[in-house]
Design an enzyme around this catalytic site. Structure first.
Site: not given
Ligand code: 5GP
Length: 120
Positions: A33, A98, A104, A106
């Protein structure tokens, strides 16, 4: 809601933006991440176009589904968090906040990750 082919993880899968890759196979891809919430914070995604766990569980093949979960376990082991434990989490939709609309999972570890849900 239709899958958005321009979401950030779709771009990572196409190699259009960089990532710190951990592992990939035919059906899955894992990377660190960009904004880690714990010392180890990895993301495991299917290569197929699935918005969330709902879309995935309803539309992915049995092979894709088993591959995703096997990859989560493999990556956690490779990152060295298996012995002390770790948390897996997948946000689904608006109330879960999300951010990226490509499924995804984590992987959080490398410390005690605290209470299961932080209520605000
Ligand atoms: P969500 O809130 O959708 O469950 O988590 C999205 C995750 O994607 C977040 O933890 C955020 O830090 C990660 N993320 C967002 N953009 C990028 C990116 O460009 N590269 C990487 N490696 N992680 C990302």
């Amino acid at each position: 809601m239709a899958y958005d082919k321009n979401n950030i993880f779709a771009k990572i899968l196409r190699g259009e933006i960089p990532c710190n890759k951990i592992y990939e196979n035919e059906h899955t891809f894992a990377f660190h991440d960009v904004n880690p919430q714990t010392p180890i914070h990895a993301l495991v995604i299917p290569k197929g176009e699935y918005i969330s766990m709902i879309d995935f569980s309803e539309n992915a093949s049995e092979t894709e589904i088993s591959s995703l979960f096997k990859t989560v376990t493999k990556v956690a082991r490779e990152l060295g968090v298996e012995n002390n434990g770790y948390r897996i989490l997948s946000n689904i939709g608006d109330d879960a906040n999300q951010e990226v609309k490509h499924l995804h999972i984590h992987i959080f570890g490398g410390c005690n990750v605290g209470a299961m849900i932080c209520r605000r």
